[in-house]
Design an enzyme around this catalytic site. Structure first.
Site, PDB file in Angstrom:
ATOM      1  N   TYR A   1      -5.185   5.614  -0.960  1.00 49.88           N
ATOM      2  CA  TYR A   1      -4.041   4.723  -1.042  1.00 49.88           C
ATOM      3  C   TYR A   1      -4.139   3.754  -2.266  1.00 49.88           C
ATOM      4  CZ  TYR A   1      -7.230   1.981   2.031  1.00 49.88           C
ATOM      5  OH  TYR A   1      -8.430   1.260   2.530  1.00 49.88           O
TER       6      TYR A   1
ATOM      7  N   LYS B   1       0.685  -1.290  -0.068  1.00 53.12           N
ATOM      8  CA  LYS B   1      -0.298   0.033  -0.043  1.00 53.12           C
ATOM      9  C   LYS B   1       0.702   1.156  -0.002  1.00 53.12           C
ATOM     10  CE  LYS B   1      -3.537  -2.455   2.532  1.00 53.12           C
ATOM     11  NZ  LYS B   1      -3.777  -2.889   3.950  1.00 53.12           N
TER      12      LYS B   1
HETATM   13  C1  LIG Z   1     -11.089  -2.541   1.872  1.00 55.19           C
HETATM   14  C2  LIG Z   1     -12.267  -2.675   0.839  1.00 55.19           C
HETATM   15  C3  LIG Z   1     -13.617  -2.620   1.219  1.00 55.19           C
HETATM   16  N1  LIG Z   1     -14.611  -2.502   0.657  1.00 55.19           N
HETATM   17  C4  LIG Z   1     -15.827  -2.296   1.029  1.00 55.19           C
HETATM   18  C5  LIG Z   1     -16.040  -3.603   1.996  1.00 55.19           C
HETATM   19  C6  LIG Z   1     -17.161  -2.790   3.129  1.00 55.19           C
HETATM   20  O1  LIG Z   1     -18.478  -2.993   2.520  1.00 55.19           O
HETATM   21  C7  LIG Z   1     -16.642  -1.398   2.884  1.00 55.19           C
HETATM   22  C8  LIG Z   1     -15.786  -0.780   3.895  1.00 55.19           C
HETATM   23  O2  LIG Z   1     -14.885  -1.947   4.187  1.00 55.19           O
HETATM   24  P1  LIG Z   1     -13.898  -1.862   5.666  1.00 55.19           P
HETATM   25  O3  LIG Z   1     -14.801  -1.506   6.758  1.00 55.19           O
HETATM   26  O4  LIG Z   1     -13.277  -3.002   5.466  1.00 55.19           O
HETATM   27  O5  LIG Z   1     -13.071  -0.583   5.396  1.00 55.19           O
HETATM   28  P2  LIG Z   1     -11.857  -0.107   6.063  1.00 55.19           P
HETATM   29  O6  LIG Z   1     -12.040  -0.452   7.574  1.00 55.19           O
HETATM   30  O7  LIG Z   1     -11.464   1.308   5.815  1.00 55.19           O
HETATM   31  O8  LIG Z   1     -10.763  -1.097   5.841  1.00 55.19           O
HETATM   32  C9  LIG Z   1      -9.352  -0.635   5.223  1.00 55.19           C
HETATM   33  O9  LIG Z   1      -8.674  -0.193   6.158  1.00 55.19           O
HETATM   34  C10 LIG Z   1      -7.338  -0.321   6.542  1.00 55.19           C
HETATM   35  C11 LIG Z   1      -6.637   0.834   7.075  1.00 55.19           C
HETATM   36  C12 LIG Z   1      -6.646  -0.932   5.176  1.00 55.19           C
HETATM   37  O10 LIG Z   1      -5.394  -0.707   5.023  1.00 55.19           O
HETATM   38  C13 LIG Z   1      -7.543  -1.745   4.179  1.00 55.19           C
HETATM   39  O11 LIG Z   1      -7.358  -1.405   2.841  1.00 55.19           O
HETATM   40  C14 LIG Z   1      -8.837  -1.923   4.484  1.00 55.19           C
HETATM   41  O12 LIG Z   1      -8.981  -2.962   5.350  1.00 55.19           O
HETATM   42  O13 LIG Z   1     -16.089  -1.471   1.612  1.00 55.19           O
HETATM   43  C15 LIG Z   1     -14.511  -2.574  -0.994  1.00 55.19           C
HETATM   44  O14 LIG Z   1     -15.337  -2.733  -1.861  1.00 55.19           O
HETATM   45  N2  LIG Z   1     -12.981  -2.848  -1.406  1.00 55.19           N
HETATM   46  C16 LIG Z   1     -11.696  -2.734  -0.543  1.00 55.19           C
HETATM   47  O15 LIG Z   1     -10.786  -2.523  -1.106  1.00 55.19           O
END
Ligand SMILES: Cc1cn([C@H]2C[C@H](O)[C@@H](COP(=O)(O)OP(=O)(O)O[C@H]3O[C@H](C)C(=O)[C@H](O)[C@H]3O)O2)c(=O)[nH]c1=O
Length: 182
Positions: A132, A72
């Site tokens: 990112y 990343k």
């Molecule tokens: C990561 C990701 C998520 N999604 C969808 C899945 C969920 O419905 C929604 C939110 O996902 P999430 O709660 O996992 O998002 P973050 O908590 O910001 O997760 C990210 O935060 C940390 C800091 C990271 O480095 C990763 O890229 C990733 O894990 O977006 C997608 O459609 N595509 C994606 O690449």
């Protein structure tokens, strides 16, 4: 572009060259050739992510297992975050070590986090927008989380923030027993 080493040799801080004039500023937020020269990494990115978080939101610590492990390149275009990379490569001499860097719209710094690391950030400003690039596509089946305040890691998150987590992150387990990298 200026590249700054961190306590973990593979994790780099990148400072782009910013051109300011009476209109504002311009900088190349990403240049494949310059990135490869600066990091020595001959790789390409396949996905751009953009998230918005309010003050105190902490996202992480997340990673994807092979064969979809993600490198990343992280920057903060609005506000400020404390960005953290944790070495979870069991064979690494810095296994279990972490690096934390403030990334902000002001400092325009970027953090290069290779595959083999867990990533997370704490939102330090009223609002932060984090952009990112990732070297592999998202794969929810290979996504894993480590508890943000895992005592084995002892990440030095800035204090004084009302931490806000997703349900997934609130229920994340500590490092021990997790599937990590060789
Ligand atoms: C990561 C990701 C998520 N999604 C969808 C899945 C969920 O419905 C929604 C939110 O996902 P999430 O709660 O996992 O998002 P973050 O908590 O910001 O997760 C990210 O935060 C940390 C800091 C990271 O480095 C990763 O890229 C990733 O894990 O977006 C997608 O459609 N595509 C994606 O690449």
């Amino acid at each position: 572009m200026n590249v700054i080493d961190t306590a973990i040799s593979d994790v780099k801080i990148i400072e782009p060259r910013v051109f300011e004039d009476d209109r504002g500023f311009f900088f190349e937020s990403f240049n494949q050739e310059k990135f490869q020269l600066a990091t020595g990494c001959d790789l390409s990115f396949v996905q751009d992510n953009h998230s918005r978080s309010d003050l105190g939101v902490l996202r992480g610590l997340h990673y994807q297992l092979p064969p979809m492990a993600q490198g990343k390149l992280v920057r903060c275009a609005v506000g400020a975050i404390f960005d953290v990379a944790v070495d979870i490569r069991r064979s690494s001499k810095t296994f279990g070590s972490w690096v934390g860097v403030e990334l902000s719209a002001e400092n325009k710094r970027q953090l290069w986090i290779p595959q083999g690391f867990a990533h997370g950030f704490l939102t330090l400003s009223e609002v932060a927008e984090v952009l990112y690039k990732t070297t592999e596509y998202w794969n929810s089946n290979l996504e894993r989380s480590i508890k943000w305040d895992c005592p084995e890691l002892g990440v030095g998150w800035p204090s004084g923030y009302d931490i806000r987590l997703s349900g997934k992150d609130a229920s994340a387990k500590p490092l021990g027993g997790q599937e990590l990298f060789d």
